[in-house]
Design a protein around this motif. Structure first.
Motif, PDB file in Angstrom:
ATOM      1  N   VAL A   1      14.440   0.175   2.153  1.00  0.00           N
ATOM      2  CA  VAL A   1      13.972   0.036   0.768  1.00  0.00           C
ATOM      3  C   VAL A   1      12.734   0.905   0.520  1.00  0.00           C
ATOM      4  N   LEU A   2      11.841   0.993   1.501  1.00  0.00           N
ATOM      5  CA  LEU A   2      10.606   1.753   1.318  1.00  0.00           C
ATOM      6  C   LEU A   2      10.786   3.247   1.581  1.00  0.00           C
TER       7      LEU A   2
ATOM      8  N   HIS B   1      -2.767  -0.334  -5.113  1.00  0.00           N
ATOM      9  CA  HIS B   1      -2.365  -0.572  -6.497  1.00  0.00           C
ATOM     10  C   HIS B   1      -3.122  -1.729  -7.122  1.00  0.00           C
ATOM     11  N   HIS B   2      -3.737  -2.556  -6.262  1.00  0.00           N
ATOM     12  CA  HIS B   2      -4.478  -3.707  -6.762  1.00  0.00           C
ATOM     13  C   HIS B   2      -5.705  -3.920  -5.883  1.00  0.00           C
TER      14      HIS B   2
ATOM     15  N   LEU C   1       0.818  -1.207   0.000  1.00  0.00           N
ATOM     16  CA  LEU C   1       0.000   0.000   0.000  1.00  0.00           C
ATOM     17  C   LEU C   1       0.855   1.263   0.000  1.00  0.00           C
ATOM     18  N   GLY C   2       2.166   1.094  -0.154  1.00  0.00           N
ATOM     19  CA  GLY C   2       3.046   2.250  -0.235  1.00  0.00           C
ATOM     20  C   GLY C   2       2.848   3.010  -1.536  1.00  0.00           C
ATOM     21  N   PRO C   3       3.470   4.165  -1.668  1.00  0.00           N
ATOM     22  CA  PRO C   3       3.241   5.006  -2.850  1.00  0.00           C
ATOM     23  C   PRO C   3       3.875   4.469  -4.129  1.00  0.00           C
ATOM     24  N   ASP C   4       4.850   3.562  -4.023  1.00  0.00           N
ATOM     25  CA  ASP C   4       5.571   3.084  -5.202  1.00  0.00           C
ATOM     26  C   ASP C   4       4.945   1.791  -5.722  1.00  0.00           C
ATOM     27  N   PRO C   5       4.308   1.827  -6.899  1.00  0.00           N
ATOM     28  CA  PRO C   5       3.679   0.612  -7.434  1.00  0.00           C
ATOM     29  C   PRO C   5       4.681  -0.478  -7.789  1.00  0.00           C
ATOM     30  N   VAL C   6       5.925  -0.077  -8.072  1.00  0.00           N
ATOM     31  CA  VAL C   6       6.950  -1.087  -8.396  1.00  0.00           C
ATOM     32  C   VAL C   6       7.267  -1.924  -7.168  1.00  0.00           C
TER      33      VAL C   6
ATOM     34  N   GLY D   1       9.435  -6.439  -8.058  1.00  0.00           N
ATOM     35  CA  GLY D   1      10.038  -5.113  -7.965  1.00  0.00           C
ATOM     36  C   GLY D   1      10.712  -4.886  -6.624  1.00  0.00           C
ATOM     37  N   PHE D   2      10.110  -5.401  -5.582  1.00  0.00           N
ATOM     38  CA  PHE D   2      10.691  -5.270  -4.245  1.00  0.00           C
ATOM     39  C   PHE D   2      11.995  -6.056  -4.140  1.00  0.00           C
TER      40      PHE D   2
END
Length: 521
Positions: A71-72, A339-340, A22-27, A33-34
Motif C-alpha cells: 500500500v505504501l 503531516h501533523h 510520516l510517508g510522503p502521501d498525506p492521504v 485514507g489508509f
C-alpha cells in the motif's frame, strides 16, 4: 529488547506506524485514507484492526508488513526483511510458512522464473526473499545437487557485495535457507568456501550466517576461525560467537574454548573500537566464564569497560553521551517532514541510542536497520555524518557504522571528502567502507586520491578499506592494480575483479512487485 514496553512487537508496530504517518502521501497518513487504500488492494479491515496492528500489543503475522509495503509503495521485502530479522534475533521467531509474508504457494512457472533470475544473478533482494520463503514452506524440497550448489553459491557471492536493503533482504533469504534441512549443507559449504578463500576481501557479511545455525558443526567452525591468522576472519568470528553465546548455541566445553581468545584480545592495547567484536564476546559470556577469566585480564581499563557494560549494557556511561543523543534525536524528528504535529518520539530516541552505543553488536545492528527502514533515515544519515567528525573516537566510529546501515542520501560527495580528510586511521577505514557502499561511482580522480594516500606506514585496516572502496565502486583503478604480480595489491585487486562491484537493487525506491493480496490478519 525483552521489555514488555519496548520489545519486538512494539518496535515492529512503531516501524509500520511511522512508515504510514510520516510517508510522503498525506492521504495514507490518515487512518481512513489508509483503510480505503487497503480496500482498493482487496484487503478489507476496519479502524480497530489497523489500531491493533499499530499498537504493538500483539504479534503480527508477516502478512501485515507485506501489506504495508504494497500500500505504501515500498520495495518488496523491505519491511518484511527487517521485521523477520528482528523477530528471529530477539523475539520468539516465526514459522517457516510465515517467513515469506505471503499466503499461498507460487505456481510452478513463478518458481521456475525465480530460479532462473537468481541463478543468473538478475534477481533483486525481494525475489530472493520470495524464493526462499517458497522453498521453506516444505521440509522436503528436491533440487539436483548442482542446482543447490549454484543457487547457494550465487546467494553467498551476492550477499558479500549487496548494499542497504538489498543486503538485508538477501541476508534474510540466506538465514531462511540455512535453517532448511535440505539447503543447510549446501549453503554452509558455499559460505565456508567463500570466507576461507585466501584472497577473500569481504568476510563478516557472509560469516554472520553461522549465527543462525545451532548445530555443533557450525560452532566448531566459528571456534576454528577464532584461531585464524587472518585478522578480519578472527574479528568476524568473534562477532558471530558473541551472537551465538547470547542465543545459547554453545555448550559448556565450547564456552571454555572461547575464554582464551577473549583474554588474549583484552590484553592487547588496541582502542575499544579496534577490539569491539571481542569486547562484545566478553560482555556476552555467562557469569561463570567471566569469573574464571577475570584474574587473567590484567588490562585494568579493559576490565572496567567489560564489567560496566555487563552491568549497564552500553559501551560508555549514559551520562557521558545522553546530551549528544538527545540533541540528535530532537533534530532528526524536527527535520523529518510530518503531516501533523506530534509528541517527541521516544522510540526514535531509544533506537538512536542503541544503534550508536549498545554493548551488543546485534542490538546495534537491528536498531540501525529499523531506523534505515523508517522515514527518519535521511535525517539520521545527515546527523550521523556530522557526528562522524566528533573528537571522541568511539562516537565518530559508531556514527560511521550507523551510516553503513542508513545510507548516505544526497551527501555522497561529502562522504568522499570526509573520508579523504579523516586523519584517524581506524575511523578513516570505516569512512572508506562507506565510500564503497555509495550508489554513485567514484570518479577516476577520487579513486586516485584515495590510493595515493596510502604509504608504507598505512595500517592494514586502512589499506584493506581503501581496496574495499575501490572494488565496490568498480573503479578502473582496480584493473590497473590487478596487473601487479605481488601479493599486495595484485591478489586483492584480482579478487575484486572476479567478485565484481557492489550490487544496488534496481527495485529499491520504487513500488513493490504487484501481486494479489489476500486479507491480512
Amino acid at each position: 529488547m525483552h521489555s514488555g514496553v519496548v520489545g519486538c512487537d512494539q518496535r515492529i508496530a512503531w516501524l509500520l506506524t511511522t512508515c504510514r504517518i510520516l510517508g510522503p502521501d498525506p492521504v495514507l497518513a490518515r487512518r481512513d485514507g489508509f483503510i480505503k487504500a487497503l480496500a482498493e488492494k482487496g484487503v478489507h479491515v476496519d479502524s480497530s484492526r489497523v489500531s491493533r496492528w499499530e499498537s504493538g500489543l500483539q504479534p503480527l503475522p508477516m502478512r501485515v508488513p507485506a501489506t504495508y509495503e504494497s500500500v505504501l509503495g515500498a520495495a518488496e521485502g523491505s519491511l518484511v526483511a527487517v521485521v523477520a530479522g528482528l523477530r528471529r534475533a530477539f523475539g520468539n521467531g516465526t514459522t517457516p510458512k510465515d517467513a515469506a509474508g505471503r499466503e499461498g504457494d507460487l505456481s510452478d512457472g513463478d518458481v521456475d522464473r525465480l530460479m532462473s533470475l537468481t541463478e543468473s544473478g538478475r534477481a533483486h533482494g525481494g525475489q530472493w526473499l520470495r524464493l526462499a520463503g517458497q522453498l521453506n514452506r516444505y521440509d522436503r524440497v528436491y533440487l539436483r545437487k548442482r542446482d543447490w550448489q549454484d543457487l547457494c553459491g550465487q546467494l553467498v557471492s551476492e550477499l558479500a557485495a549487496s548494499v542497504g536493503v538489498g543486503y538485508v533482504r538477501r541476508y534474510e533469504a540466506a538465514a531462511s535457507l540455512i535453517r532448511h534441512p535440505r539447503a543447510q549443507r549446501h549453503l554452509t559449504r558455499a559460505l565456508g568456501s567463500f570466507v576461507t578463500h585466501p584472497d577473500t576481501q569481504v568476510v563478516a557479511p557472509v560469516l554472520n550466517l553461522l549465527a543462525e545455525v545451532t548445530d555443533e558443526a557450525a560452532g566448531d567452525l566459528v571456534l576454528r576461525m577464532l584461531g585464524s591468522e587472518h585478522r578480519d576472519l578472527r574479528r568476524a568470528a568473534a562477532s558471530v560467537a558473541a551472537v551465538k553465546v547470547a542465543r545459547g548455541h554453545f555448550e559448556a566445553e565450547a564456552l571454555k574454548q572461547l575464554e582464551p581468545h577473549v583474554v588474549g584480545s583484552l590484553r592487547r592495547g588496541e582502542s575499544l573500537d579496534g577490539r569491539l567484536d571481542f569486547f562484545d564476546l566478553a560482555v556476552q559470556l555467562p557469569e561463570d566464564c567471566w569469573d574464571r577469566i577475570q584474574p587473567a585480564v590484567r588490562n585494568r581499563r579493559a576490565f572496567d569497560l567489560v564489567t560496566r557494560s555487563r552491568q549497564g549494557g552500553e559501551l560508555v556511561p549514559w551520562t557521558q553521551t545522553s546530551t549528544v543523543v538527545k540533541e540528535v534525536a530532537s533534530k532528526v524528528q524536527a527535520e523529518t517532514p510530518a503531516h501533523h504535529p506530534s509528541e517527541p518520539d521516544l522510540m526514535l530516541h531509544r533506537l538512536l541510542r542503541e544503534s550508536l552505543l549498545h554493548a551488543h553488536k546485534a542490538r546495534r545492528h537491528h536498531a540501525a536497520l529499523l531506523l534505515a527502514a523508517s522515514p527518519y533515515a535521511p535525517a539520521v544519515s545527515r546527523h550521523c555524518l556530522a557526528l562522524a567528525k566528533q573528537q571522541n573516537d568511539l562516537l565518530a566510529a559508531r556514527a560511521w557504522t550507523v551510516l553503513m546501515r542508513v545510507g548516505h542520501g544526497d551527501r555522497q560527495d561529502q562522504v568522499v571528502l570526509q573520508a579523504m580528510a579523516e586523519p584517524r586511521a581506524s575511523i578513516r577505514a570505516r569512512a572508506l567502507v562507506n565510500v564503497g557502499l555509495m550508489d554513485v561511482p567514484l570518479r577516476p580522480d577520487e579513486a586516485q586520491v584515495l590510493w595515493s594516500q596510502l604509504d608504507g606506514a598505512t595500517k592494514p585496516v586502512e589499506r584493506q578499506a581503501t581496496m574495499f572502496a575501490l572494488g565496490m565502486a568498480g573503479a578502473a583503478k582496480v584493473a590497473e592494480l590487478a596487473k601487479d604480480e605481488s601479493d599486495w595489491p595484485g591478489r586483492s585487486a584480482r579478487w575484486w575483479l572476479d567478485q565484481g562491484p557492489a550490487r544496488h537493487d534496481p527495485d529499491v525506491g520504487g513500488p513493490a512487485d504487484s501481486q494479489q493480496l489476500a486479507p491480512a490478519r
